[in-house]
Write a protein that holds these residues in place. Structure first.
Motif, PDB file in Angstrom:
ATOM      1  N   GLN A  83     -13.716  -2.381  67.473  1.00  0.00           N
ATOM      2  CA  GLN A  83     -12.261  -2.530  67.349  1.00  0.00           C
ATOM      3  C   GLN A  83     -11.576  -1.331  68.011  1.00  0.00           C
ATOM      4  O   GLN A  83     -11.907  -0.182  67.709  1.00  0.00           O
ATOM      5  N   VAL A  84     -10.633  -1.595  68.897  1.00  0.00           N
ATOM      6  CA  VAL A  84      -9.938  -0.524  69.607  1.00  0.00           C
ATOM      7  C   VAL A  84      -9.181   0.352  68.613  1.00  0.00           C
ATOM      8  O   VAL A  84      -8.453  -0.138  67.761  1.00  0.00           O
ATOM      9  N   THR A  85      -9.372   1.665  68.732  1.00  0.00           N
ATOM     10  CA  THR A  85      -8.645   2.621  67.895  1.00  0.00           C
ATOM     11  C   THR A  85      -7.675   3.463  68.713  1.00  0.00           C
ATOM     12  O   THR A  85      -6.767   4.071  68.153  1.00  0.00           O
ATOM     13  N   TYR A  86      -7.869   3.504  70.041  1.00  0.00           N
ATOM     14  CA  TYR A  86      -6.965   4.253  70.910  1.00  0.00           C
ATOM     15  C   TYR A  86      -7.090   3.731  72.335  1.00  0.00           C
ATOM     16  O   TYR A  86      -8.179   3.613  72.872  1.00  0.00           O
ATOM     17  N   GLY A  87      -5.956   3.435  72.956  1.00  0.00           N
ATOM     18  CA  GLY A  87      -5.959   2.987  74.348  1.00  0.00           C
ATOM     19  C   GLY A  87      -5.812   1.493  74.453  1.00  0.00           C
ATOM     20  O   GLY A  87      -5.501   0.838  73.472  1.00  0.00           O
ATOM     21  N   ALA A  88      -6.011   0.997  75.593  1.00  0.00           N
ATOM     22  CA  ALA A  88      -6.619   1.568  76.779  1.00  0.00           C
ATOM     23  C   ALA A  88      -5.633   2.477  77.514  1.00  0.00           C
ATOM     24  O   ALA A  88      -4.435   2.215  77.540  1.00  0.00           O
ATOM     25  N   VAL A  89      -6.190   3.542  78.113  1.00  0.00           N
ATOM     26  CA  VAL A  89      -5.402   4.527  78.840  1.00  0.00           C
ATOM     27  C   VAL A  89      -5.898   4.585  80.282  1.00  0.00           C
ATOM     28  O   VAL A  89      -7.064   4.294  80.557  1.00  0.00           O
ATOM     29  N   PRO A  90      -5.016   4.960  81.210  1.00  0.00           N
ATOM     30  CA  PRO A  90      -5.436   5.075  82.611  1.00  0.00           C
ATOM     31  C   PRO A  90      -6.373   6.261  82.802  1.00  0.00           C
ATOM     32  O   PRO A  90      -6.265   7.270  82.106  1.00  0.00           O
ATOM     33  N   ILE A  91      -7.263   6.114  83.758  1.00  0.00           N
ATOM     34  CA  ILE A  91      -8.237   7.184  84.051  1.00  0.00           C
ATOM     35  C   ILE A  91      -8.273   7.493  85.538  1.00  0.00           C
ATOM     36  O   ILE A  91      -7.940   6.667  86.371  1.00  0.00           O
ATOM     37  N   GLY A  92      -8.704   8.725  85.841  1.00  0.00           N
ATOM     38  CA  GLY A  92      -9.107   9.083  87.188  1.00  0.00           C
ATOM     39  C   GLY A  92     -10.625   9.078  87.185  1.00  0.00           C
ATOM     40  O   GLY A  92     -11.256   9.316  86.154  1.00  0.00           O
ATOM     41  N   GLN A  93     -11.235   8.782  88.321  1.00  0.00           N
ATOM     42  CA  GLN A  93     -12.700   8.701  88.401  1.00  0.00           C
ATOM     43  C   GLN A  93     -13.177   9.291  89.709  1.00  0.00           C
ATOM     44  O   GLN A  93     -12.385   9.654  90.567  1.00  0.00           O
ATOM     45  N   GLY A  94     -14.476   9.360  89.838  1.00  0.00           N
ATOM     46  CA  GLY A  94     -15.073   9.952  91.031  1.00  0.00           C
ATOM     47  C   GLY A  94     -14.692   9.217  92.315  1.00  0.00           C
ATOM     48  O   GLY A  94     -14.700   7.998  92.364  1.00  0.00           O
ATOM     49  N   GLY A  95     -14.336  10.013  93.318  1.00  0.00           N
ATOM     50  CA  GLY A  95     -13.998   9.455  94.627  1.00  0.00           C
ATOM     51  C   GLY A  95     -15.256   9.188  95.452  1.00  0.00           C
ATOM     52  O   GLY A  95     -16.387   9.372  94.964  1.00  0.00           O
ATOM     53  N   PRO A  96     -15.099   8.771  96.706  1.00  0.00           N
ATOM     54  CA  PRO A  96     -16.247   8.477  97.576  1.00  0.00           C
ATOM     55  C   PRO A  96     -17.206   9.671  97.667  1.00  0.00           C
ATOM     56  O   PRO A  96     -16.797  10.800  97.898  1.00  0.00           O
ATOM     57  N   GLY A  97     -18.474   9.385  97.443  1.00  0.00           N
ATOM     58  CA  GLY A  97     -19.508  10.424  97.463  1.00  0.00           C
ATOM     59  C   GLY A  97     -19.669  11.133  96.131  1.00  0.00           C
ATOM     60  O   GLY A  97     -20.613  11.890  95.956  1.00  0.00           O
ATOM     61  N   TYR A  98     -18.742  10.912  95.209  1.00  0.00           N
ATOM     62  CA  TYR A  98     -18.795  11.544  93.882  1.00  0.00           C
ATOM     63  C   TYR A  98     -18.567  10.505  92.784  1.00  0.00           C
ATOM     64  O   TYR A  98     -17.935  10.789  91.770  1.00  0.00           O
ATOM     65  N   GLU A  99     -19.070   9.315  92.979  1.00  0.00           N
ATOM     66  CA  GLU A  99     -18.805   8.215  92.054  1.00  0.00           C
ATOM     67  C   GLU A  99     -19.218   8.559  90.624  1.00  0.00           C
ATOM     68  O   GLU A  99     -20.239   9.201  90.395  1.00  0.00           O
ATOM     69  N   THR A 100     -18.407   8.120  89.678  1.00  0.00           N
ATOM     70  CA  THR A 100     -18.729   8.276  88.266  1.00  0.00           C
ATOM     71  C   THR A 100     -19.893   7.345  87.951  1.00  0.00           C
ATOM     72  O   THR A 100     -19.850   6.169  88.316  1.00  0.00           O
ATOM     73  N   PRO A 101     -20.958   7.831  87.302  1.00  0.00           N
ATOM     74  CA  PRO A 101     -22.115   6.985  87.030  1.00  0.00           C
ATOM     75  C   PRO A 101     -21.795   5.882  86.006  1.00  0.00           C
ATOM     76  O   PRO A 101     -21.000   6.083  85.094  1.00  0.00           O
ATOM     77  N   ARG A 102     -22.430   4.732  86.209  1.00  0.00           N
ATOM     78  CA  ARG A 102     -22.258   3.596  85.308  1.00  0.00           C
ATOM     79  C   ARG A 102     -23.523   3.433  84.476  1.00  0.00           C
ATOM     80  O   ARG A 102     -24.593   3.213  85.013  1.00  0.00           O
ATOM     81  N   ALA A 103     -23.371   3.554  83.179  1.00  0.00           N
ATOM     82  CA  ALA A 103     -24.506   3.386  82.249  1.00  0.00           C
ATOM     83  C   ALA A 103     -24.025   3.728  80.849  1.00  0.00           C
ATOM     84  O   ALA A 103     -22.846   4.016  80.629  1.00  0.00           O
ATOM     85  N   GLY A 104     -24.969   3.742  79.916  1.00  0.00           N
ATOM     86  CA  GLY A 104     -24.693   4.194  78.558  1.00  0.00           C
ATOM     87  C   GLY A 104     -25.105   5.657  78.449  1.00  0.00           C
ATOM     88  O   GLY A 104     -26.168   6.041  78.937  1.00  0.00           O
ATOM     89  N   PHE A 105     -24.266   6.485  77.858  1.00  0.00           N
ATOM     90  CA  PHE A 105     -24.527   7.917  77.702  1.00  0.00           C
ATOM     91  C   PHE A 105     -24.189   8.320  76.268  1.00  0.00           C
ATOM     92  O   PHE A 105     -23.540   7.562  75.544  1.00  0.00           O
ATOM     93  N   HIS A 106     -24.590   9.529  75.903  1.00  0.00           N
ATOM     94  CA  HIS A 106     -24.222  10.079  74.596  1.00  0.00           C
ATOM     95  C   HIS A 106     -23.512  11.414  74.813  1.00  0.00           C
ATOM     96  O   HIS A 106     -23.864  12.168  75.727  1.00  0.00           O
ATOM     97  N   VAL A 107     -22.528  11.691  73.980  1.00  0.00           N
ATOM     98  CA  VAL A 107     -21.828  12.981  74.059  1.00  0.00           C
ATOM     99  C   VAL A 107     -22.848  14.076  73.797  1.00  0.00           C
ATOM    100  O   VAL A 107     -23.559  14.053  72.792  1.00  0.00           O
ATOM    101  N   SER A 108     -22.946  15.029  74.751  1.00  0.00           N
ATOM    102  CA  SER A 108     -23.931  16.109  74.612  1.00  0.00           C
ATOM    103  C   SER A 108     -23.298  17.408  74.129  1.00  0.00           C
ATOM    104  O   SER A 108     -23.945  18.185  73.417  1.00  0.00           O
ATOM    105  N   ARG A 109     -22.046  17.684  74.502  1.00  0.00           N
ATOM    106  CA  ARG A 109     -21.365  18.894  74.044  1.00  0.00           C
ATOM    107  C   ARG A 109     -19.881  18.766  74.326  1.00  0.00           C
ATOM    108  O   ARG A 109     -19.444  17.912  75.110  1.00  0.00           O
ATOM    109  N   LYS A 110     -19.101  19.655  73.702  1.00  0.00           N
ATOM    110  CA  LYS A 110     -17.655  19.668  73.875  1.00  0.00           C
ATOM    111  C   LYS A 110     -17.203  21.111  74.081  1.00  0.00           C
ATOM    112  O   LYS A 110     -17.669  22.014  73.389  1.00  0.00           O
ATOM    113  N   VAL A 111     -16.294  21.316  75.049  1.00  0.00           N
ATOM    114  CA  VAL A 111     -15.757  22.653  75.313  1.00  0.00           C
ATOM    115  C   VAL A 111     -14.241  22.502  75.480  1.00  0.00           C
ATOM    116  O   VAL A 111     -13.788  21.822  76.402  1.00  0.00           O
ATOM    117  N   ILE A 112     -13.508  23.181  74.630  1.00  0.00           N
ATOM    118  CA  ILE A 112     -12.055  22.970  74.617  1.00  0.00           C
ATOM    119  C   ILE A 112     -11.347  23.515  75.857  1.00  0.00           C
ATOM    120  O   ILE A 112     -10.373  22.941  76.324  1.00  0.00           O
TER     121      ILE A 112
END
Length: 193
Positions: free
Chosen positions: A103-132
């Motif tokens: 169930q959606v709790t926030y969004g959908a919001v617009p995003i920026g993503q990787g440009g040509p040669g720097y594409e954002t990977p498509r798959a399932g991932f897990h949050v590994s760390r957070k830095v404010i």
């Protein structure tokens, strides 16, 4: 129309319109006989029309207001995002959202993503760390506030301009990046498709 015969004089009243409880009416007098004149009305011995104002009610007339049509919201398009994912990214749709048990709790919001040669990977991932308040050591110390990392090679959600291309990260507008940072926890599933 009300018509009355007074001797040889015929009178008729025609309603011309009503505004805010007042009716405007015209009295038509048709006869060859002269009619007594008041100070407010001049009468021609031929056919004559005079206007008078008649108050119908002390209360204003309420205009009829029709109820607006009920518009059903379109169902949310979850695309390929599984219900167990905590954050979903639709790269082709240029959007992301947070969810809880599908169930959606926030969004959908617009995003920026990787440009040509720097594409954002498509798959399932897990949050590994957070830095404010992080920076990119690979890309000229570019600021990455509210960074939520999900790959071991530096891909993260972070604050930035959603309208521009990134080097593979998912950029979020300032308020959105803060919500993602405070909502997502280490180990949460991120699904990017």
């Amino acid at each position: 129309m009300l018509s009355t015969r007074l001797g040889t004089l015929t009178m008729g009243t025609i309603t011309l319109g009503a505004v805010a409880g007042v009716i405007f009416a015209a009295t038509v007098v048709a006869d060859d006989q002269p009619v007594a004149q008041s100070d407010a009305t001049a009468v021609n011995p031929a056919t004559t029309a005079t206007a008078e104002m008649i108050t119908v009610a002390d209360e204003p007339v309420e205009p009829e207001i029709s109820a607006p049509a009920i518009v059903e919201p379109e169902p949310f398009d979850y695309g390929e995002c599984p219900p167990e994912a905590r954050a979903c990214v639709d790269l082709d749709g240029g959007r992301s959202w947070l969810q809880d048990n599908g169930q959606v709790t926030y969004g959908a919001v617009p995003i920026g993503q990787g440009g040509p040669g720097y594409e954002t990977p498509r798959a399932g991932f897990h949050v590994s760390r957070k830095v404010i308040d992080d920076v990119s050591y690979v890309f000229d110390l570019a600021p990455m506030p509210f960074a939520v990392y999900f790959t071991s090679v530096g891909h993260a959600f972070h604050e930035g301009d959603p309208a521009g291309d990134s080097h593979g990260c998912v950029r979020l507008a300032p308020g959105d990046a803060e919500v993602y940072f405070h909502t997502l926890q280490v180990g949460d599933l991120i699904h990017i498709y």
